[in-house]
Motif scaffolding. Sequence first.
Motif, PDB file in Angstrom:
ATOM      1  N   ALA A 112       0.827  -1.215   0.000  1.00  0.00           N
ATOM      2  CA  ALA A 112       0.000   0.000   0.000  1.00  0.00           C
ATOM      3  C   ALA A 112       0.861   1.265   0.000  1.00  0.00           C
ATOM      4  N   GLY A 113       2.200   1.081   0.017  1.00  0.00           N
ATOM      5  CA  GLY A 113       3.091   2.234  -0.104  1.00  0.00           C
ATOM      6  C   GLY A 113       3.427   2.928   1.200  1.00  0.00           C
ATOM      7  N   VAL A 114       3.507   2.160   2.284  1.00  0.00           N
ATOM      8  CA  VAL A 114       3.854   2.745   3.589  1.00  0.00           C
ATOM      9  C   VAL A 114       5.258   3.367   3.536  1.00  0.00           C
ATOM     10  N   ASP A 115       5.526   4.300   4.448  1.00  0.00           N
ATOM     11  CA  ASP A 115       6.847   4.949   4.480  1.00  0.00           C
ATOM     12  C   ASP A 115       7.959   3.932   4.719  1.00  0.00           C
ATOM     13  N   GLU A 116       9.063   4.114   4.015  1.00  0.00           N
ATOM     14  CA  GLU A 116      10.222   3.265   4.256  1.00  0.00           C
ATOM     15  C   GLU A 116      10.691   3.452   5.706  1.00  0.00           C
ATOM     16  N   GLY A 117      11.095   2.374   6.330  1.00  0.00           N
ATOM     17  CA  GLY A 117      11.588   2.444   7.710  1.00  0.00           C
ATOM     18  C   GLY A 117      10.525   2.133   8.735  1.00  0.00           C
ATOM     19  N   THR A 118       9.262   1.981   8.289  1.00  0.00           N
ATOM     20  CA  THR A 118       8.175   1.661   9.232  1.00  0.00           C
ATOM     21  C   THR A 118       8.438   0.309   9.895  1.00  0.00           C
ATOM     22  N   VAL A 119       8.218   0.272  11.209  1.00  0.00           N
ATOM     23  CA  VAL A 119       8.430  -0.960  11.976  1.00  0.00           C
ATOM     24  C   VAL A 119       7.084  -1.465  12.487  1.00  0.00           C
ATOM     25  N   VAL A 120       6.801  -2.725  12.212  1.00  0.00           N
ATOM     26  CA  VAL A 120       5.560  -3.364  12.667  1.00  0.00           C
ATOM     27  C   VAL A 120       5.935  -4.338  13.780  1.00  0.00           C
ATOM     28  N   ILE A 121       5.311  -4.158  14.947  1.00  0.00           N
ATOM     29  CA  ILE A 121       5.667  -5.005  16.096  1.00  0.00           C
ATOM     30  C   ILE A 121       4.429  -5.738  16.597  1.00  0.00           C
TER      31      ILE A 121
END
Length: 256
Positions: free
Chosen positions: A40-49
């Motif tokens: 979906a084009g999320v920002d680079e560097g996003t962290v999913v925990i």
Amino acid sequence: MKEELAAFPAIIGANLIGKRILYWPVLVSTMATARQMAEAGVDEGTVVIAGEQTGGQGRMGRVWLSPKGSLNLSIVLCPKLEKLPYLNMAAALATSQSIKDIAGIEVEIKWPNDVLVRRKKVAGILVESRITKEHLLYAIIGIGINVNFPAVTLGELSQRATTLSDEVGTAIPVSELLKKLLLALDKLYFAPSEEIYQRWSKSLITLGQRVCLQIDGSKYDGIAEAVDREGSLLLRLDDGRLLIMPAGEVTSFISI
Ligand code: BTN
């Protein structure tokens, strides 16, 4: 329910990795959620925990057990294609260094991506990517660490796996571990590839060891001589031939 991890609105000082952190108490797999976000084009560097995963994914389609007390994260990145092999190396280095710093214990890296304490697995790393026409659309680094739960929870696996709380005898401050890990990875992400490769290859306990590996039905015995810049293992077979073994093709790998 989605929540920003309260103590981590963003990692102060991070260039990219950890500027946006999303936390769920329970997910099926942070890889699946990060993949959807990347598409979906999320920002680079996003962290999913996730504090817990019900369908954690390991290498080679294996299940990754991630009960409450584990740390499970996936990071969405968009590096140049030639940087792809170094993501696994950087993740292994950042994971082992942050565990060492927070838990104060010796940590080893076993090719291709197992993080060990006293020869038992304490963390695993999985990198997946989507590539079209020689162009990398995104890569996702998945890291799972057995932090604060008894290893017996893992059942039969506890013979080969351990947890940080079992090793140290007390609970580990998971948010400090996360912060160290993300800062270390953020720094390595911008480091020269050659530096990452040199550090990773020096830190592998596998090199110089006699090993046995399996690819589908075939078995190969030999000495693990070196690793190349793609992350492949160079295995000197007993008949003198040199086998170049990409990590993704090995179904079983043991030291003998
Ligand atoms: C391995 O098999 O050693 C790799 C395990 C990787 C597990 C992590 S936990 C966070 C992320 N989400 C997943 O479903 N898998 C990775």
